[in-house]
Design an enzyme around this catalytic site. Structure first.
Site, short mmCIF file in Angstrom:
data_model
loop_
_atom_site.label_atom_id
_atom_site.label_comp_id
_atom_site.label_asym_id
_atom_site.label_seq_id
_atom_site.Cartn_x
_atom_site.Cartn_y
_atom_site.Cartn_z
N GLU A 141 0.84 -1.20 0.00
CA GLU A 141 0.00 0.00 0.00
C GLU A 141 0.87 1.25 0.00
OE1 GLU A 141 -3.92 -1.81 2.22
OE2 GLU A 141 -2.35 -1.01 3.48
N CYS A 154 3.56 8.55 0.91
CA CYS A 154 4.07 7.63 1.92
C CYS A 154 4.19 6.28 1.21
CB CYS A 154 3.11 7.60 3.09
SG CYS A 154 3.54 6.38 4.34
N CYS A 186 6.65 -7.00 6.84
CA CYS A 186 7.78 -6.41 7.57
C CYS A 186 8.43 -7.48 8.42
CB CYS A 186 7.30 -5.25 8.45
SG CYS A 186 8.65 -4.28 9.16
N CYS A 228 7.04 -4.65 15.73
CA CYS A 228 6.47 -3.61 16.59
C CYS A 228 5.03 -4.00 16.93
CB CYS A 228 6.49 -2.26 15.87
SG CYS A 228 8.13 -1.79 15.32
N CYS A 286 1.89 -2.02 15.48
CA CYS A 286 1.81 -1.74 14.05
C CYS A 286 1.12 -2.88 13.29
CB CYS A 286 3.22 -1.53 13.50
SG CYS A 286 3.25 -1.22 11.72
N GLU A 300 10.56 -2.10 6.60
CA GLU A 300 11.67 -1.38 7.23
C GLU A 300 12.68 -1.04 6.13
OE1 GLU A 300 12.73 0.12 10.07
OE2 GLU A 300 14.50 0.44 8.83
N SER A 353 12.39 6.60 7.10
CA SER A 353 12.06 6.39 8.51
C SER A 353 12.46 4.97 8.90
CB SER A 353 10.55 6.58 8.69
OG SER A 353 10.18 6.32 10.03
N SER A 409 12.07 5.97 14.50
CA SER A 409 10.86 5.68 15.29
C SER A 409 11.30 5.21 16.66
CB SER A 409 10.05 4.59 14.58
OG SER A 409 9.71 5.05 13.30
N LEU A 410 11.33 6.14 17.59
CA LEU A 410 11.94 5.82 18.89
C LEU A 410 10.91 5.25 19.88
CD1 LEU A 410 14.72 6.01 20.29
CD2 LEU A 410 13.98 8.22 21.22
N CYS A 443 -0.55 5.98 9.70
CA CYS A 443 0.66 5.26 10.12
C CYS A 443 0.29 4.00 10.86
CB CYS A 443 1.46 6.09 11.13
SG CYS A 443 2.48 7.33 10.43
#
Ligand code: SAH
Length: 346
Positions: free
Chosen positions: A94, A107, A114, A118, A121, A166, A197, A220-221, A339
């Site tokens: 996407e 984006c 991935c 996370c 996500c 990623e 990112s 992305s902390l 996001c």
């Protein structure tokens, strides 16, 4: 139909020129075809009208053009557009167009699924199926640029690699795609308008610094405390904060670029004073900007956005420490385009 023919867009311009020379043609034919592929966005060899029919047939016999296809385009009430993009092997990724008053941002995805995990996500629920090729990343950008011109009467102005995947786990292809996007033969966009990112892969951040890339970096902390970060981003066990910080120091020493952090504040996870103090301590080695992003719920309510007081506390403490902070509102939530919501639901 599956085919053993080679994807012509995997060739560099030099390789294409060499190919024509080997075929007994002239090198400049390679330039012509390259221009069709990258500047003019040809979807088939038939489109290449200044190339002879025999040459087009010869290309057809040797190569394929694995163009993406936008299968389904959804429009949000706020103008955001989400594309479901079908790849040549049937897999779907996407990409999203995000318009504001002054800019239009694409984006884009860098992987199908991935490999990271996370917990907040949606994409992490899909296992990583494969990396995207440079042309598949480039095509997403071209598709969004067209939509931007069509629906918003202006070209695309910015690109963020914040879609599925990623990017630093598919570094070479992302780099090749950015080369095409920024070259005059591609879209001629400034690398300063591109943000990659990452969840934070220390070795690759150092590699980016060594490669002297010109695009921007966002990290992305989400937490600057190891136990907390590992509980929400389990790969933090493998790439702990000390390693991430060391890589970022290296990046800053080489590039002198301000570092941007993406950060969601969740209720009872990272909404206390000690969390902000740890963030300030983590950031202080370089000029930094913290984007506080709104949480987009993806599931049963395991994660909840922190309340307004917690966000205010973050803003005032960061500002008092001279760290730039912005509070970002989500876009395209009604079509699952925000996001962390990209998971091929439609
Ligand atoms: N893997 C890269 C890029 C994809 S994620 C990265 O981690 O940076 C893009 C951004 O969306 C990241 O900052 C990520 O932490 C954030 N994100 C993921 N899930 C989210 C969610 N449910 N709500 C809000 N932001 C989310």
């Amino acid at each position: 139909m599956t085919t053993s023919k080679k994807d012509i867009r995997a060739l560099t311009k030099e390789q294409l020129r060499d190919f024509f020379v080997k075929e007994g043609d002239q090198a400049f034919r390679g330039n012509q075809v390259y221009e069709w592929l990258w500047s003019k966005g040809a979807h088939s060899f038939e489109d290449m009208t200044n190339v002879s029919i025999e040459t087009r047939q010869m290309l057809e016999d040797n190569f394929v053009i694995n163009h993406i296809r936008v299968d389904n385009m959804q429009k949000s009430s706020d103008g955001t557009i989400k594309n479901a993009v079908r790849l040549h092997d049937g897999l779907i990724v996407e990409s999203v167009l995000i318009p504001t008053k002054t800019r239009t941002t694409a984006c884009v995805s860098s992987q199908v699924g991935c490999s990271l995990d996370c917990r907040f996500c949606a994409t992490s629920r899909l296992k990583r199926m494969r990396n995207l090729n440079p042309d598949e990343i480039f095509d997403q950008v071209v598709a969004i640029d067209k939509e931007s011109r069509l629906y918003h009467n202006r070209p695309l102005s910015n690109i963020v690699f914040m879609g599925m995947g990623e990017p630093l786990m598919n570094y070479n292809n992302v780099l090749k795609a950015i080369d095409k996007i920024t070259s005059d033969e591609g879209l001629g966009m400034s690398p300063k308008r591109i943000v990659v990112s990452t969840s934070g892969v220390p070795k690759m951040i150092k590699k980016m610094a060594d490669d002297e890339v010109k695009f921007k970096l966002a990290v992305s902390l989400h937490s600057a405390i190891d136990e907390v970060r590992t509980s929400i981003m389990p790969f933090n066990e493998t790439f702990p904060l000390a390693d991430l910080r060391e890589a970022l120091e290296y990046w800053y020493a080489k590039t002198k670029n301000r570092i941007t952090y993406e950060y969601v504040v969740w209720k009872d996870i990272n909404d206390k004073k000690k969390d902000v103090e740890a963030l300030i301590e983590f950031c202080k080695f370089a000029p930094s900007k913290v984007n506080l992003i709104e949480y987009n719920p993806i599931d049963d309510g395991e994660f909840q956005q922190a309340n307004a007081e917690a966000i205010d506390m973050y803003v005032s403490m960061l500002e008092a420490n001279h760290i730039t902070v912005t509070v970002r509102r989500s876009r395209g939530k009604d079509i699952d385009a925000a996001c962390g919501q990209l998971a091929n639901k439609s």
